[in-house]
Design a protein around this motif. Structure first.
Motif, PDB file in Angstrom:
ATOM      1  N   ALA A 108       0.881  -1.343  -0.010  1.00 33.36           N
ATOM      2  CA  ALA A 108       0.038  -0.082  -0.109  1.00 33.36           C
ATOM      3  C   ALA A 108       0.820   1.157   0.129  1.00 33.36           C
ATOM      4  O   ALA A 108       0.625   2.309  -0.619  1.00 33.36           O
ATOM      5  N   ARG A 109       2.072   1.243   0.737  1.00 31.20           N
ATOM      6  CA  ARG A 109       2.892   2.343   0.668  1.00 31.20           C
ATOM      7  C   ARG A 109       3.509   2.640  -0.611  1.00 31.20           C
ATOM      8  O   ARG A 109       3.485   3.856  -0.976  1.00 31.20           O
ATOM      9  N   MET A 110       3.980   1.737  -1.306  1.00 36.87           N
ATOM     10  CA  MET A 110       4.503   1.591  -2.565  1.00 36.87           C
ATOM     11  C   MET A 110       3.417   2.024  -3.543  1.00 36.87           C
ATOM     12  O   MET A 110       3.709   2.837  -4.709  1.00 36.87           O
ATOM     13  N   ALA A 111       2.204   1.764  -3.523  1.00 44.86           N
ATOM     14  CA  ALA A 111       1.187   2.224  -4.256  1.00 44.86           C
ATOM     15  C   ALA A 111       0.816   3.721  -4.228  1.00 44.86           C
ATOM     16  O   ALA A 111       0.799   4.149  -5.276  1.00 44.86           O
ATOM     17  N   GLY A 112       1.063   3.959  -3.008  1.00 45.93           N
ATOM     18  CA  GLY A 112       0.740   5.625  -2.886  1.00 45.93           C
ATOM     19  C   GLY A 112       1.885   6.397  -3.511  1.00 45.93           C
ATOM     20  O   GLY A 112       1.796   7.299  -4.170  1.00 45.93           O
ATOM     21  N   ARG A 113       3.253   5.783  -3.359  1.00 48.74           N
ATOM     22  CA  ARG A 113       4.158   6.529  -3.912  1.00 48.74           C
ATOM     23  C   ARG A 113       4.262   6.637  -5.393  1.00 48.74           C
ATOM     24  O   ARG A 113       4.538   7.360  -6.144  1.00 48.74           O
ATOM     25  N   ALA A 114       3.936   5.324  -5.951  1.00 46.56           N
ATOM     26  CA  ALA A 114       3.991   5.144  -7.498  1.00 46.56           C
ATOM     27  C   ALA A 114       2.859   6.171  -8.182  1.00 46.56           C
ATOM     28  O   ALA A 114       3.122   6.529  -9.205  1.00 46.56           O
ATOM     29  N   ALA A 115       1.630   6.034  -7.277  1.00 48.48           N
ATOM     30  CA  ALA A 115       0.445   6.930  -7.803  1.00 48.48           C
ATOM     31  C   ALA A 115       1.086   8.386  -7.887  1.00 48.48           C
ATOM     32  O   ALA A 115       0.292   9.023  -8.890  1.00 48.48           O
ATOM     33  N   THR A 116       1.854   8.837  -7.119  1.00 50.34           N
ATOM     34  CA  THR A 116       2.187  10.445  -7.273  1.00 50.34           C
ATOM     35  C   THR A 116       3.349  10.521  -8.549  1.00 50.34           C
ATOM     36  O   THR A 116       3.582  11.490  -9.137  1.00 50.34           O
ATOM     37  N   CYS A 117       3.688   9.235  -9.117  1.00 51.44           N
ATOM     38  CA  CYS A 117       4.622   9.421 -10.242  1.00 51.44           C
ATOM     39  C   CYS A 117       3.971   9.185 -11.328  1.00 51.44           C
ATOM     40  O   CYS A 117       4.511   9.680 -12.468  1.00 51.44           O
ATOM     41  N   VAL A 118       3.115   8.414 -11.457  1.00 56.82           N
ATOM     42  CA  VAL A 118       2.463   7.725 -12.726  1.00 56.82           C
ATOM     43  C   VAL A 118       0.913   8.073 -12.722  1.00 56.82           C
ATOM     44  O   VAL A 118       0.400   7.637 -12.096  1.00 56.82           O
ATOM     45  N   GLY A 119       0.652   8.726 -13.847  1.00 56.55           N
ATOM     46  CA  GLY A 119      -0.982   9.070 -13.925  1.00 56.55           C
ATOM     47  C   GLY A 119      -1.379   9.340 -15.339  1.00 56.55           C
ATOM     48  O   GLY A 119      -0.530   9.124 -16.464  1.00 56.55           O
ATOM     49  N   LEU A 120      -2.549   9.778 -15.642  1.00 62.78           N
ATOM     50  CA  LEU A 120      -3.259   9.939 -16.773  1.00 62.78           C
ATOM     51  C   LEU A 120      -3.407  11.464 -17.291  1.00 62.78           C
ATOM     52  O   LEU A 120      -4.006  12.121 -16.375  1.00 62.78           O
ATOM     53  N   ASP A 121      -2.976  11.767 -18.252  1.00 61.48           N
ATOM     54  CA  ASP A 121      -3.171  12.955 -18.817  1.00 61.48           C
ATOM     55  C   ASP A 121      -4.213  13.244 -19.679  1.00 61.48           C
ATOM     56  O   ASP A 121      -4.318  12.683 -21.055  1.00 61.48           O
ATOM     57  N   ARG A 122      -5.472  13.771 -18.979  1.00 64.43           N
ATOM     58  CA  ARG A 122      -6.925  13.567 -19.820  1.00 64.43           C
ATOM     59  C   ARG A 122      -6.965  14.789 -20.827  1.00 64.43           C
ATOM     60  O   ARG A 122      -7.982  14.909 -21.395  1.00 64.43           O
ATOM     61  N   THR A 123      -6.195  15.713 -20.472  1.00 60.27           N
ATOM     62  CA  THR A 123      -6.223  17.062 -21.515  1.00 60.27           C
ATOM     63  C   THR A 123      -5.550  16.800 -22.854  1.00 60.27           C
ATOM     64  O   THR A 123      -5.931  17.794 -23.533  1.00 60.27           O
ATOM     65  N   ALA A 124      -4.930  15.834 -23.149  1.00 58.31           N
ATOM     66  CA  ALA A 124      -4.094  15.536 -24.548  1.00 58.31           C
ATOM     67  C   ALA A 124      -5.179  14.984 -25.250  1.00 58.31           C
ATOM     68  O   ALA A 124      -6.109  14.640 -24.969  1.00 58.31           O
ATOM     69  N   ALA A 125      -4.870  15.093 -26.610  1.00 54.96           N
ATOM     70  CA  ALA A 125      -5.850  14.933 -27.556  1.00 54.96           C
ATOM     71  C   ALA A 125      -6.134  13.508 -27.727  1.00 54.96           C
ATOM     72  O   ALA A 125      -7.228  12.991 -27.612  1.00 54.96           O
ATOM     73  N   VAL A 126      -5.169  12.581 -27.335  1.00 52.94           N
ATOM     74  CA  VAL A 126      -4.996  11.121 -26.863  1.00 52.94           C
ATOM     75  C   VAL A 126      -4.780  10.860 -25.366  1.00 52.94           C
ATOM     76  O   VAL A 126      -3.824  11.521 -25.052  1.00 52.94           O
ATOM     77  N   ALA A 128       4.712  -1.872  -6.315  1.00 47.19           N
ATOM     78  CA  ALA A 128       3.317  -1.370  -6.169  1.00 47.19           C
ATOM     79  C   ALA A 128       2.405  -2.634  -6.642  1.00 47.19           C
ATOM     80  O   ALA A 128       2.613  -3.058  -7.741  1.00 47.19           O
ATOM     81  N   PRO A 129       1.541  -2.846  -6.078  1.00 50.96           N
ATOM     82  CA  PRO A 129       0.558  -3.895  -6.400  1.00 50.96           C
ATOM     83  C   PRO A 129      -0.147  -3.417  -7.861  1.00 50.96           C
ATOM     84  O   PRO A 129      -0.676  -2.377  -7.931  1.00 50.96           O
ATOM     85  N   LEU A 130      -0.060  -4.473  -8.602  1.00 47.75           N
ATOM     86  CA  LEU A 130      -0.756  -4.274 -10.138  1.00 47.75           C
ATOM     87  C   LEU A 130      -2.383  -3.650  -9.951  1.00 47.75           C
ATOM     88  O   LEU A 130      -2.722  -3.168 -11.099  1.00 47.75           O
ATOM     89  N   SER A 131      -3.149  -4.163  -8.861  1.00 48.50           N
ATOM     90  CA  SER A 131      -4.460  -4.118  -8.906  1.00 48.50           C
ATOM     91  C   SER A 131      -4.752  -2.342  -8.573  1.00 48.50           C
ATOM     92  O   SER A 131      -5.667  -1.830  -8.821  1.00 48.50           O
ATOM     93  N   CYS A 132      -3.828  -1.766  -8.404  1.00 44.55           N
ATOM     94  CA  CYS A 132      -3.844  -0.426  -8.029  1.00 44.55           C
ATOM     95  C   CYS A 132      -3.973   0.665  -9.434  1.00 44.55           C
ATOM     96  O   CYS A 132      -4.213   1.704  -9.629  1.00 44.55           O
ATOM     97  N   TRP A 133      -3.516  -0.004 -10.446  1.00 42.90           N
ATOM     98  CA  TRP A 133      -3.608   0.709 -11.887  1.00 42.90           C
ATOM     99  C   TRP A 133      -5.029   0.959 -12.404  1.00 42.90           C
ATOM    100  O   TRP A 133      -4.990   1.923 -13.315  1.00 42.90           O
ATOM    101  N   PHE A 176      -6.126   4.642 -13.807  1.00 41.49           N
ATOM    102  CA  PHE A 176      -6.347   4.963 -15.229  1.00 41.49           C
ATOM    103  C   PHE A 176      -7.787   4.830 -15.739  1.00 41.49           C
ATOM    104  O   PHE A 176      -8.127   4.254 -16.681  1.00 41.49           O
ATOM    105  N   GLY A 177      -8.578   5.026 -14.928  1.00 44.67           N
ATOM    106  CA  GLY A 177     -10.093   5.382 -15.200  1.00 44.67           C
ATOM    107  C   GLY A 177     -10.627   4.017 -15.412  1.00 44.67           C
ATOM    108  O   GLY A 177     -11.765   4.109 -16.442  1.00 44.67           O
ATOM    109  N   GLY A 178     -10.511   3.177 -14.826  1.00 48.61           N
ATOM    110  CA  GLY A 178     -11.216   1.683 -14.909  1.00 48.61           C
ATOM    111  C   GLY A 178     -10.703   0.846 -16.120  1.00 48.61           C
ATOM    112  O   GLY A 178     -11.354  -0.083 -16.597  1.00 48.61           O
ATOM    113  N   ARG A 179      -9.767   1.444 -16.752  1.00 44.30           N
ATOM    114  CA  ARG A 179      -8.980   0.591 -17.811  1.00 44.30           C
ATOM    115  C   ARG A 179      -8.585  -0.811 -17.486  1.00 44.30           C
ATOM    116  O   ARG A 179      -8.094  -0.891 -16.488  1.00 44.30           O
TER     117      ARG A 179
END
Length: 551
Positions: A288-306, A348-353, A357-360
């Protein structure tokens, strides 16, 4: 009156006889320079030999017998069934042929390679619960000494009598280390012999303790963990590391408290191993701690065209990260921030991604573009996480379709990473994926992938390999370009494939545009493959004691 001699004293010389030291001096210097006493001239040499013979007889006759040596303990009984007669003969042939010299000129000929078949025979015999013939134990131990890959199966077949014999020969001491020491373990049935277990754990040799911990852990994971915890504080760092690694077997959430405490260990390697084990538990606090750290580093840019994955690697490796197993100093040639990022995502647990990423689904997440050239680093970390957490859904996503060229696939182009991901799938799915890969890309890149498939190969995979070998022959290449795959095929193809291969073993006329002599070489290689598969079928029949068995 005859002279008496004290018991055990050196025999006295008779009249005219020189002492033993004088005879040795005469022999070393020569009778010309130092003739034996009382002789001269041509008779000196004969007199020297006669005197030496008399002295030798006296010395031997005057020896007193020493105390009898303590006889060894009787060899233990082995209640397992004996091998069928045909299988006993086969074992003798395999042991005799394991070190046969290679054929002249580098060509392997058409005869099966007995050295490569011995491990498979030992595995089959072990599955059937047989014991080794007592007369074959020395050769079996010699084979295990020469080849470490044979040791687990060979020592299991040798059983308690093999360990008893190994104690009498220094060259076989390897059998008493590691798993071999398990022959002296107390009875672990329901762990009733608790006193003997405790005594061996506290007083045994290191190899005995490793074997004991592994055996107790396999029988009762909680009892194994409690045994380790009872002496943990007093163990050496290198021993703690080895013992901690034994918790991989039967790892569960019940081990979390012990592993969390090990994160504060004074040894960096112990801390790293504890963190790795905790990250393999997706529900652990460390995950859980690693998931929190990883989430601050990797995310989704929804403002991009894709929709695009954006990465902001850590700017520092703080004390809490280091406590959770993040190694601060990267290897030579690696940047610090990418090194830290990879460790966070891997743990980080893969279940956190999917939620991040919006339920993908994993396939949809892996297919997203990644900004700023972070894709290779991010996907490699996800691959390591899928292998560590044994997650087949993420493994499928990172593998992609087998027909897609590896360089343009959605996840990883590394064959080593693909082989590790395949190992997380069930054997049937694994065989289908590799069969499709071989059909699409041939055999040149398939060796590592074939090595993780179950033996014998399932029919789709076996057919794909045979078709690819046939295609390679028609293309005019030489068989030694595929020697690794041919060796795997001899060990891993189902023996039922021999019937189809017989037609390929026949010599065919060579086309003008093929390599000179390639047809004959391929025919020889296919003949050896057919002979090996037939021999494997006979080996199995002999061990089963079926009427079809042939020596």
């Amino acid at each position: 009156m005859p002279t008496t001699q004290a018991p055990g004293a050196a025999p006295r010389s008779g009249p005219g006889d020189a002492g033993w030291e004088e005879l040795v001096t005469s022999a070393l210097l020569g009778t010309d320079r130092r003739p034996p006493s009382g002789t001269r001239g041509a008779t000196a040499a004969g007199a020297l030999l006669d005197a030496a013979a008399r002295q030798t007889l006296r010395r031997r006759a005057g020896l007193r017998p020493g105390p009898a040596a303590v006889p060894p303990e009787p060899a233990p009984d082995d209640p397992r069934p004996e091998l069928p007669a045909a299988a006993r003969r086969r074992l003798g042939l395999l042991l005799a042929g394991r070190a046969a010299p290679a054929p002249a000129g580098g060509r392997r000929g058409t005869a099966p390679d007995l050295a490569e078949l011995l491990p498979q025979w030992l595995t089959l015999a072990g599955e059937r619960g047989y014991k080794a013939p007592y007369a074959a134990l020395p050769a079996l131990l010699d084979a295990a000494r020469a080849r470490t890959d044979l040791r687990p199966q060979a020592l299991a077949l040798a059983g308690p009598r093999g360990l008893w014999l190994a104690r009498l020969n220094p060259e076989w001491r390897f059998a008493l280390r590691g798993g071999g020491a398990g022959g002296a373990l107390p009875d672990l049935g329901d762990l009733k012999d608790a006193e003997a277990v405790r005594e061996l754990w506290e007083e045994g040799l290191f190899a005995e303790r490793v074997a004991l911990l592994g055996a107790v852990r396999a029988k009762d994971p909680a009892a194994g963990r409690a045994l380790l915890a009872s002496t943990w504080a007093g163990e050496r760092a290198e021993d703690r590391l080895m013992f901690l690694d034994s918790l991989r077997a039967g790892l569960s959430a019940a081990d979390e408290e012990f592993l969390e405490a090990a994160l504060a260990d004074r040894s960096r390697n112990v801390r790293a191993t504890a963190a790795e084990l905790l990250s393999a538990l997706p529900g652990s606090a460390l995950a859980a701690r690693m998931a929190g750290r990883a989430a601050t580093c990797v995310g989704l840019d929804r403002t991009a065209a894709v929709p695009t994955v954006v990465v902001e690697a850590p700017h520092e490796c703080d004390e809490e990260m280091r406590r959770d197993g993040v190694v601060a100093v990267p290897p030579s040639g690696r940047g610090e921030r990418s090194w830290w990022l990879g460790q966070l995502v891997e743990a980080a647990p893969l279940s956190c991604w999917p939620a991040r990423f919006g339920g993908r689904t994993p396939e949809e997440v892996v297919a997203l573009p990644v900004a700023d050239d972070w894709q290779a680093e991010l996907h490699a970390a996800w691959c390591r996480a899928a292998v560590r957490q044994r997650d087949p859904a993420w493994s499928r996503a990172l593998l992609g379709a087998p027909a897609v060229p590896p360089a343009t696939g959605p996840g990883t182009s590394s064959l080593a990473e693909r082989a590790q991901l395949l190992a997380t799938l069930d054997p049937e799915e694994r065989a289908r994926w590799v069969a499709a890969f071989v059909a699409a890309h041939g055999l040149s890149e398939a060796f590592q992938l074939l090595g993780v498939c179950g033996v014998p190969w399932a029919e789709p995979l076996g057919e794909a390999v045979i078709d690819a070998l046939d295609t390679a022959r028609d293309a005019g290449s030489y068989p030694w370009s595929f020697s690794g795959v041919m060796g795997l095929a001899e060990r891993c193809l189902s023996p039922t494939a021999a019937r189809r291969l017989e037609s390929l073993a026949a010599a065919v006329p060579e086309a003008e545009d093929t390599s000179p002599g390639a047809g004959a070489y391929w025919s020889e290689a296919f003949q050896r493959l057919v002979a090996t598969l037939d021999l494997r079928a006979r080996m199995r029949a002999e061990l089963d004691g079926t009427p079809a068995a042939a020596a």
